[in-house]
Design a protein around this motif. Sequence first.
Motif, PDB file in Angstrom:
ATOM      1  N   GLU A 140      27.578 -18.146  -7.802  1.00  0.00           N
ATOM      2  CA  GLU A 140      29.007 -18.419  -7.990  1.00  0.00           C
ATOM      3  C   GLU A 140      29.804 -17.145  -8.304  1.00  0.00           C
ATOM      4  N   LYS A 141      29.285 -16.381  -9.279  1.00  0.00           N
ATOM      5  CA  LYS A 141      30.086 -15.236  -9.732  1.00  0.00           C
ATOM      6  C   LYS A 141      29.549 -13.888  -9.295  1.00  0.00           C
ATOM      7  N   ARG A 142      28.437 -13.869  -8.571  1.00  0.00           N
ATOM      8  CA  ARG A 142      27.916 -12.581  -8.122  1.00  0.00           C
ATOM      9  C   ARG A 142      27.090 -12.725  -6.847  1.00  0.00           C
ATOM     10  N   GLY A 143      26.860 -11.591  -6.213  1.00  0.00           N
ATOM     11  CA  GLY A 143      26.011 -11.567  -5.019  1.00  0.00           C
ATOM     12  C   GLY A 143      24.981 -10.483  -5.216  1.00  0.00           C
ATOM     13  N   THR A 144      23.706 -10.875  -5.218  1.00  0.00           N
ATOM     14  CA  THR A 144      22.640  -9.917  -5.524  1.00  0.00           C
ATOM     15  C   THR A 144      21.858  -9.556  -4.275  1.00  0.00           C
ATOM     16  N   LEU A 145      21.688  -8.260  -4.066  1.00  0.00           N
ATOM     17  CA  LEU A 145      20.866  -7.812  -2.952  1.00  0.00           C
ATOM     18  C   LEU A 145      19.530  -7.316  -3.495  1.00  0.00           C
ATOM     19  N   CYS A 146      18.460  -7.910  -2.959  1.00  0.00           N
ATOM     20  CA  CYS A 146      17.114  -7.562  -3.390  1.00  0.00           C
ATOM     21  C   CYS A 146      16.550  -6.589  -2.350  1.00  0.00           C
ATOM     22  N   ILE A 147      16.320  -5.337  -2.747  1.00  0.00           N
ATOM     23  CA  ILE A 147      15.941  -4.333  -1.757  1.00  0.00           C
ATOM     24  C   ILE A 147      14.492  -3.863  -1.920  1.00  0.00           C
ATOM     25  N   SER A 148      13.955  -3.347  -0.823  1.00  0.00           N
ATOM     26  CA  SER A 148      12.573  -2.862  -0.811  1.00  0.00           C
ATOM     27  C   SER A 148      12.548  -1.357  -1.042  1.00  0.00           C
ATOM     28  N   SER A 149      11.461  -0.883  -1.670  1.00  0.00           N
ATOM     29  CA  SER A 149      11.330   0.550  -1.920  1.00  0.00           C
ATOM     30  C   SER A 149      10.122   1.157  -1.218  1.00  0.00           C
ATOM     31  N   GLN A 150       9.219   0.293  -0.734  1.00  0.00           N
ATOM     32  CA  GLN A 150       8.037   0.766  -0.017  1.00  0.00           C
ATOM     33  C   GLN A 150       7.702  -0.233   1.096  1.00  0.00           C
ATOM     34  N   VAL A 151       6.923   0.217   2.074  1.00  0.00           N
ATOM     35  CA  VAL A 151       6.368  -0.743   3.034  1.00  0.00           C
ATOM     36  C   VAL A 151       5.013  -1.130   2.470  1.00  0.00           C
ATOM     37  N   VAL A 190      18.985  -5.391  -6.996  1.00  0.00           N
ATOM     38  CA  VAL A 190      17.702  -5.420  -7.717  1.00  0.00           C
ATOM     39  C   VAL A 190      16.594  -4.819  -6.840  1.00  0.00           C
ATOM     40  N   PHE A 191      15.804  -3.932  -7.448  1.00  0.00           N
ATOM     41  CA  PHE A 191      14.653  -3.369  -6.740  1.00  0.00           C
ATOM     42  C   PHE A 191      13.499  -4.350  -6.943  1.00  0.00           C
ATOM     43  N   MET A 192      13.603  -5.498  -6.287  1.00  0.00           N
ATOM     44  CA  MET A 192      12.565  -6.532  -6.434  1.00  0.00           C
ATOM     45  C   MET A 192      12.051  -6.987  -5.074  1.00  0.00           C
ATOM     46  N   GLY A 193      12.325  -6.181  -4.045  1.00  0.00           N
ATOM     47  CA  GLY A 193      11.799  -6.516  -2.717  1.00  0.00           C
ATOM     48  C   GLY A 193      10.377  -6.003  -2.585  1.00  0.00           C
ATOM     49  N   MET A 194      10.035  -5.512  -1.404  1.00  0.00           N
ATOM     50  CA  MET A 194       8.675  -5.024  -1.202  1.00  0.00           C
ATOM     51  C   MET A 194       8.469  -3.693  -1.924  1.00  0.00           C
ATOM     52  N   GLY A 195       7.324  -3.569  -2.577  1.00  0.00           N
ATOM     53  CA  GLY A 195       6.940  -2.278  -3.152  1.00  0.00           C
ATOM     54  C   GLY A 195       7.189  -2.123  -4.635  1.00  0.00           C
ATOM     55  N   GLU A 196       6.572  -1.075  -5.177  1.00  0.00           N
ATOM     56  CA  GLU A 196       6.723  -0.731  -6.599  1.00  0.00           C
ATOM     57  C   GLU A 196       7.685   0.462  -6.674  1.00  0.00           C
ATOM     58  N   PRO A 197       8.928   0.232  -7.124  1.00  0.00           N
ATOM     59  CA  PRO A 197       9.920   1.309  -7.073  1.00  0.00           C
ATOM     60  C   PRO A 197       9.514   2.577  -7.806  1.00  0.00           C
ATOM     61  N   LEU A 198       8.834   2.434  -8.961  1.00  0.00           N
ATOM     62  CA  LEU A 198       8.510   3.648  -9.723  1.00  0.00           C
ATOM     63  C   LEU A 198       7.345   4.433  -9.106  1.00  0.00           C
ATOM     64  N   ALA A 199       6.674   3.844  -8.110  1.00  0.00           N
ATOM     65  CA  ALA A 199       5.643   4.598  -7.385  1.00  0.00           C
ATOM     66  C   ALA A 199       6.294   5.445  -6.279  1.00  0.00           C
ATOM     67  N   ASN A 200       7.589   5.256  -6.075  1.00  0.00           N
ATOM     68  CA  ASN A 200       8.337   6.059  -5.097  1.00  0.00           C
ATOM     69  C   ASN A 200       9.521   6.684  -5.829  1.00  0.00           C
ATOM     70  N   TYR A 201       9.212   7.270  -6.970  1.00  0.00           N
ATOM     71  CA  TYR A 201      10.232   7.684  -7.937  1.00  0.00           C
ATOM     72  C   TYR A 201      11.351   8.572  -7.368  1.00  0.00           C
ATOM     73  N   PRO A 202      11.036   9.717  -6.721  1.00  0.00           N
ATOM     74  CA  PRO A 202      12.130  10.621  -6.319  1.00  0.00           C
ATOM     75  C   PRO A 202      13.130   9.968  -5.363  1.00  0.00           C
ATOM     76  N   GLU A 203      12.625   9.185  -4.416  1.00  0.00           N
ATOM     77  CA  GLU A 203      13.530   8.575  -3.428  1.00  0.00           C
ATOM     78  C   GLU A 203      14.350   7.449  -4.070  1.00  0.00           C
ATOM     79  N   VAL A 204      13.717   6.699  -4.963  1.00  0.00           N
ATOM     80  CA  VAL A 204      14.421   5.603  -5.646  1.00  0.00           C
ATOM     81  C   VAL A 204      15.525   6.172  -6.539  1.00  0.00           C
ATOM     82  N   ILE A 205      15.254   7.285  -7.219  1.00  0.00           N
ATOM     83  CA  ILE A 205      16.281   7.889  -8.087  1.00  0.00           C
ATOM     84  C   ILE A 205      17.472   8.363  -7.260  1.00  0.00           C
TER      85      ILE A 205
END
Length: 360
Positions: free
Chosen positions: A101-112, A157-172
């Motif tokens: 209702e009040k927001r739109g969340t995009l869940c993105i992937s950080s790794q294949v 949200v970084f809740m798609g495919m992959g572990e975001p902190l395992a791809n730290y430099p690109e995620v930052i």
Amino acid sequence: MTIKRQNILGMPLEDLVSFFNEIEEKDYRAKQLMQWIYSKHIYDFDLMTNFNLELRSHLNQNCSLDFDDAIRSELSEDGTQKWLIGKKDNQIIETVFIPEEKRGTLCISSQVGCLIDCPFCATGHQGFNRNLSSSEIIGQVLLAREELGEGRLTNIVFMGMGEPLANYPEVIKAIKILNDPHGCNISRRRITVSTSGLVPQLYKLSEEVGVSLAVSLHAANDVLRDELVPINRKHPIGELLDACWHYADFQNLRSVTFEYTMLKGVNDSAKDAKQLSKLLKNKPAKVNLIPFNPFPGVRFKPTDQNKINDFRNILLESGIMTTTRKTRGDDIQAACGQLSGQVMNLAKKTLRQKLKKTLH
Ligand code: SAH
Ligand code: SF4
């Protein structure tokens, strides 16, 4: 011979400044470029009219602002939308938009895929292929923005495919662009990094922009968590929680969200709930109980709703703010942990054929 052009889409402001300085252009060019991309939705250097001809020609010859297209888009009955994005190396990633209702969340992937290999997660089952570049991470946001239209995307949200902190430099780098007023201009607390618990990177993250933090706990003792979230063998619960409290304190965060996927007969007893309460009581913590989303070939089963409620009540009685996540998009395999499920099954072959056709 074809010259490989540098994709500058994934460069945060500071990197763009250095990039322009190297070609003897002033700092302000970096902000101008970001304005074209993020405010005006222009990705063609020839249309960037405040760049002189010489600069446009240099950018055209040496750089690109490429992001990949969706090879398929699926819309769930509840409005959740999933895009399958084809990569030039034949990999496929997934991005999911969840309207509320009040927001739109995009869940993105950080790794294949993912290396952590949690046994209840479809991405883990897929194995690990590679990290995504910051251009590929930002590309998912731009694709969704073009498809959805202005103003619908409020949270990432970084809740798609992959572990975001395992791809730290690109995620930052991607986080900096998401947060930058000249970039996507999304406030830091509306960006959430979800991690299975990479402790050294968590300490590093506490020095950065101060995004919201979600931690995938799923068990309240080390014996069980060693099995459910295998990184626990390296960084056990005590060490992980210390890093979380440090993060909250350092970033002045009201609470860290602990994700807890409810697995029938595995981690959902009253004893588990009491153990969890003991760990989190009087700490800056809230708990998000996630109904387990099954996928083909997995050995776990979802906990019944009434048992989830009992579990939640035990936590609430200890004063721990607890919510139960509503399952969204499960009819199109877009719910938590289902990402890659469908690609792994019936659609994989056809998608790859389609991807080949579009690329060649
Ligand atoms: N790798 C990161 C982020 C991606 S997973 C992490 O693990 O935190 C996002 C959330 O979905 C995590 O809490 C994850 O544990 C949970 N999850 C994974 N598979 C699931 C499944 N099949 N059903 C429900 N939740 C799942
Ligand atoms: Fe990786 Fe997260 Fe899935 Fe675990 S739950 S395998 S860390 S994506």
